[in-house]
Design an enzyme around this catalytic site. Structure first.
Site, PDB file in Angstrom:
ATOM      1  N   ASP A 188       0.849  -1.195   0.000  1.00  0.00           N
ATOM      2  CA  ASP A 188       0.000   0.000   0.000  1.00  0.00           C
ATOM      3  C   ASP A 188       0.890   1.251   0.000  1.00  0.00           C
ATOM      4  O   ASP A 188       2.116   1.141  -0.037  1.00  0.00           O
ATOM      5  CB  ASP A 188      -0.959  -0.006   1.203  1.00  0.00           C
ATOM      6  CG  ASP A 188      -2.308   0.610   0.828  1.00  0.00           C
ATOM      7  OD1 ASP A 188      -2.330   1.751   0.341  1.00  0.00           O
ATOM      8  OD2 ASP A 188      -3.346  -0.054   1.024  1.00  0.00           O
ATOM      9  N   HIS A 260      -2.779   3.080  -4.783  1.00  0.00           N
ATOM     10  CA  HIS A 260      -2.169   2.669  -3.510  1.00  0.00           C
ATOM     11  C   HIS A 260      -0.748   2.144  -3.745  1.00  0.00           C
ATOM     12  O   HIS A 260      -0.367   1.099  -3.201  1.00  0.00           O
ATOM     13  CB  HIS A 260      -3.038   1.614  -2.815  1.00  0.00           C
ATOM     14  CG  HIS A 260      -4.305   2.181  -2.233  1.00  0.00           C
ATOM     15  ND1 HIS A 260      -4.299   3.100  -1.197  1.00  0.00           N
ATOM     16  CD2 HIS A 260      -5.610   1.985  -2.549  1.00  0.00           C
ATOM     17  CE1 HIS A 260      -5.552   3.427  -0.897  1.00  0.00           C
ATOM     18  NE2 HIS A 260      -6.369   2.779  -1.702  1.00  0.00           N
ATOM     19  N   GLU A 323      -9.698   2.668  -5.503  1.00  0.00           N
ATOM     20  CA  GLU A 323      -9.313   4.044  -5.189  1.00  0.00           C
ATOM     21  C   GLU A 323      -8.095   4.509  -5.981  1.00  0.00           C
ATOM     22  O   GLU A 323      -7.100   4.923  -5.404  1.00  0.00           O
ATOM     23  CB  GLU A 323      -9.043   4.170  -3.678  1.00  0.00           C
ATOM     24  CG  GLU A 323     -10.262   3.815  -2.848  1.00  0.00           C
ATOM     25  CD  GLU A 323     -10.026   3.885  -1.341  1.00  0.00           C
ATOM     26  OE1 GLU A 323     -10.905   4.400  -0.652  1.00  0.00           O
ATOM     27  OE2 GLU A 323      -8.974   3.415  -0.862  1.00  0.00           O
TER      28      GLU A 323
HETATM   29  C1  ACM Z   1     -11.052  -0.360   0.327  1.00  0.00           C
HETATM   30  O1  ACM Z   1     -11.584  -0.290   1.462  1.00  0.00           O
HETATM   31  N1  ACM Z   1     -10.422   0.676  -0.174  1.00  0.00           N
HETATM   32  C2  ACM Z   1     -11.120  -1.568  -0.464  1.00  0.00           C
END
Ligand code: ACM
Ligand code: ZN
Length: 753
Positions: A188, A260, A323
């Protein structure tokens, strides 16, 4: 159904009840009681042909209960394993099917596979725990199999790192309650946690960060302490995978892309759209710098995936996909050229192109991809499975188009949410997902017919660790909610019988106590619910324990054993603080709950919303805005309603003319979570509920300067209806996390003075 029958029998025979009520989690599909009892022997004699690894596990788990010896089947052994018919193993569920036949002489386990045998042992261990003091187990036959093939728990080791020993402990918890999938979130923005031999800088640079955010996100405070290097070597990963295999747990690794990716880009900035340099994130949230879909990036990711696939034998490889802001791609000449050349539908098309390419590669290695909802953007890759988290829409869309889905909607399955009154809980991400909410979840969406429902692989809960600093807190956040998840995934949960489940949970606490697990005791707490009443609202207190144990005060002091005994909902006609707690034999058993009310003429009045809040943040619905509870701007709990991309248009009916000169409400700003202050607000009044007159307008700069605590002077008003329109920030502007996505608007209460 079976459990209903058991409960029914209680009415006729309490003796039968005490004999037959079993403290098992997850509850089996079918239990048939028989005559007689099995005496728990001091020396447990095992059939010499039992599966070796699973039996070793059984011995370890029951160490100290008895001694062991072994013998041939016909020599009066106590535990025997028989196979059903192995050739009938057609799918995962049948692999996990088992029966346990406890007679006066022996315990015979039948199963198709060692996995089924292992699950049977878990049931047997729980029975032995429950009956060992009495020395005997009632004779019975349990026939059992799970409803869902994927019963998972996720762990984020990037925001905070957990050691190999802790990860193994986590896997043990999954095994004990018959979950079968461990989703390991390994990469991440804040850290890259898996050694990749070909790219050593990933862990040399990407596994540490300068410092970490502490406290509530809105405080924007950092600890100033370097974090890391923390990562797992490939050797350690192999050991974890083996450990999980011995417990019949599949480990699904997650390598995040295209978003991420900040930790990876810190190590290899050439994989980004812009030059960098980059650093692993110290803040939580979503970041604009993501993988640029150039050939070099695909080569890198393919090489990374090669090593990942070598380490993890799972059918699915999780490629993240969530995201991913499109800010950089929009401004990157390479990305724009790629969109043109391939005739893609803008940046969403590019996201789809990215995932399709990765899928093709992963498929070529004989594996499948699974990714978060956003892999649906711009069209789903042909063989991909969806992990539905923003709600259930992603799962519904996947299933309707013949793709598998794992359901993990935030409102039910995010264990980083609060599970009790935020004031009595450690700092958490936000939200409110108590035990009964998890237990109420049905992974099969109503929208699906029987054929489509077959694509719902199962259910999973996620543990994101921004606010989870150590393993004790991991335990706190997953227990007891993991019990509810376990039973939901097994398919024997019965939300209409929640109390019965809760009793089993409380029984299982004894076992957790013995293991030294730091579980949440939130279910003991007195919980409060605001209900409309004649003169506004009333506060209804409840506990899962004896209602007569609730004590409360209205003077702000902590209740003691001799405080007022709670009987009926407490009328709240003026601003006050109600404190409550649960006592047993004069002893305080719970945390002290405290609720402050800010009463206004809107409190408890009829309110309607033009647009409803988003499912994950809808709590008490529109009533939440007139329940007399002003939200804490640091705690995004159940006092806040969340609206993504939507305005709040609320109409309050005072019932009769009301005088007021000020209108107030609060809004939140947490850009890392895509939450923005309102853009503007307008206040209207009406006497007939149809014709509204604008009486006040406020623009964004005033909302900013008031830090979201809006107090509007509206002059002397005397009106029957009040309407407030609070404008959502809309599409998140460039330069912010989540740019181009819909912003969230959070509102707590609409009051007047
Ligand atoms: C997430 O909670 N961004 C998968
Ligand atoms: Zn680019």
């Amino acid at each position: 159904m079976q459990r209903f029958l058991l409960m029914f029998s209680v009415l006729f025979s309490s003796l039968f009840f005490t004999q037959t009520r079993l403290n098992l989690i997850p509850y089996p599909q079918k239990i048939e009681f028989q005559k007689g009892t099995f005496i728990i022997p001091e020396n447990f004699k095992l059939d010499e042909n039992l599966p070796v690894k699973e039996t070793a596990y059984f011995k370890k788990r029951t160490a100290g209960m008895f001694t062991f010896s072994s013998g041939k089947k016909d020599e009066g052994v106590h535990l025997v394993n028989a196979l059903f018919t192995p050739q009938s193993v057609i799918d995962q569920q049948k692999k996990e099917k088992y029966s346990v036949d406890i007679s006066t002489k022996s315990i015979i386990i039948s199963s198709n596979t060692d996995h089924g045998y292992f699950l049977a042992l878990q049931t047997l261990i729980q029975l032995l725990e429950q009956y060992k003091d009495s020395g005997k187990i009632p004779a019975m036959k349990i026939e059992d199999e799970p409803k869902f093939a994927w019963r998972g728990m996720h762990l984020d080791v990037c925001r905070h790192f957990f050691t190999v020993a802790e990860v193994k402990q986590y896997i043990d918890y999954l095994a004990m309650y018959k979950l079968n999938t461990f989703h390991w979130h390994l990469t991440d923005d804040q850290g890259w946690r898996i050694e990749i031999k070909k790219y050593p800088k990933l862990t040399q640079i990407g596994s540490k960060r300068k410092e970490s955010m502490i406290g509530a996100y809105v405080d924007n405070t950092f600890d100033g302490k370097p974090y890391g290097p923390y990562f797992y070597t490939q050797d350690q990963i192999k050991k974890v995978v083996k450990y999980a295999q011995e417990r019949h747990i599949t480990v699904v690794p997650e390598i995040e892309m295209p978003g991420h990716a900040l930790a990876a880009l810190s190590a290899y900035p050439e994989l980004a759209c812009t030059k960098g340099p980059f650093e692993p994130a110290t803040k939580w949230g979503v970041f604009d710098d993501v993988f640029c879909p150039k050939e070099e990036t695909f080569t890198f990711l393919e090489n990374v995936l090669d090593e990942v696939i070598q380490l993890f034998p799972s059918k699915y490889i999780h490629i993240g996909g969530d995201e991913c802001p499109k800010t950089r791609w929009k401004e990157c000449p390479y990305c724009q050229e790629l969109i043109k050349k391939n005739n893609l539908k803008g940046e969403h098309g590019l996201q789809s192109y990215f995932i399709h390419r990765i899928e093709k590669y992963v498929n070529s290695k004989g594996r499948k991809i699974i990714g978060w909802d956003e892999i649906l953007e711009g069209g789903l890759a042909p063989n991909a499975a969806v992990m539905s988290w923003t709600g259930i829409k992603g799962g519904v869309e996947a299933a309707k188009t013949g793709h598998f889905a794992v359901m993990t909607p935030g409102a039910y399955c995010y264990f980083d949410h609060y599970q009790g009154d935020p004031a009595t809980e450690p700092n958490a991400f936000g939200g409110f997902t108590p035990l009964d909410k998890v237990y109420s979840y049905n992974p099969i969406p109503k929208e699906l017919n029987a054929e489509q429902s077959k694509y719902i692989l199962g259910v999973q809960a996620n543990l994101w660790t921004e606010y989870i600093l150590d393993f004790k807190q991991v335990q706190y956040m997953i227990f007891p909610r993991l019990f509810a998840l376990s039973e939901v995934g097994w398919g024997t949960s019965d939300p209409n019988n929640y109390k019965e489940f809760e009793e089993r949970v409380i029984h299982e606490f004894k076992h957790l106590d013995k293991l030294g697990v730091n579980y949440a005791k939130s279910i003991y707490n007195v919980s409060g619910k605001v209900i409309p009443s004649e003169n506004g609202v009333a506060y209804e207190l409840s506990t899962s324990q004896d209602q007569n144990g609730i004590r409360y005060t209205l003077n702000g002091k902590d209740p003691e054993a001799n405080a007022s005994i709670y009987k009926n909902p407490i009328p709240v006609s003026k601003s006050m603080t109600i404190k409550s707690a649960y006592f047993e034999n004069g002893q305080l058993k719970s945390a002290i709950s405290s609720q402050t009310f800010t009463i206004s003429k809107t409190t408890g009045k009829k309110i309607t919303l033009l647009e409803q809040p988003s499912e994950n943040y809808s709590f008490g619905g529109a009533f939440t805005l007139v329940d007399g509870i002003v939200g804490n701007q640091k705690q995004l709990g159940k006092t806040w309603l969340g609206f993504q991309g939507k305005d709040v248009v609320a109409t309050i009916d005072f019932g009769q003319k009301a005088q007021f000169s000020e209108v107030y409400f609060n809004t939140l700003d947490n850009k890392g979570s895509w939450i923005h202050f309102a853009k503007s607000a307008q206040v209207f009044v009406s006497d007939n509920g149809t014709d509204f007159k604008l009486i006040k307008e406020i623009a964004k700069d005033e909302i900013l300067s008031s830090k979201g605590k809006i107090r509007l002077n509206v002059g002397g008003q005397n009106a029957k209806y009040l309407k407030v329109r609070i404008e959502n920030a809309g599409i998140i502007p460039a330069g912010n996390p989540g740019a181009d996505s819909k912003a969230w608007l959070f509102i707590d209460e609409i009051g007047v003075n």
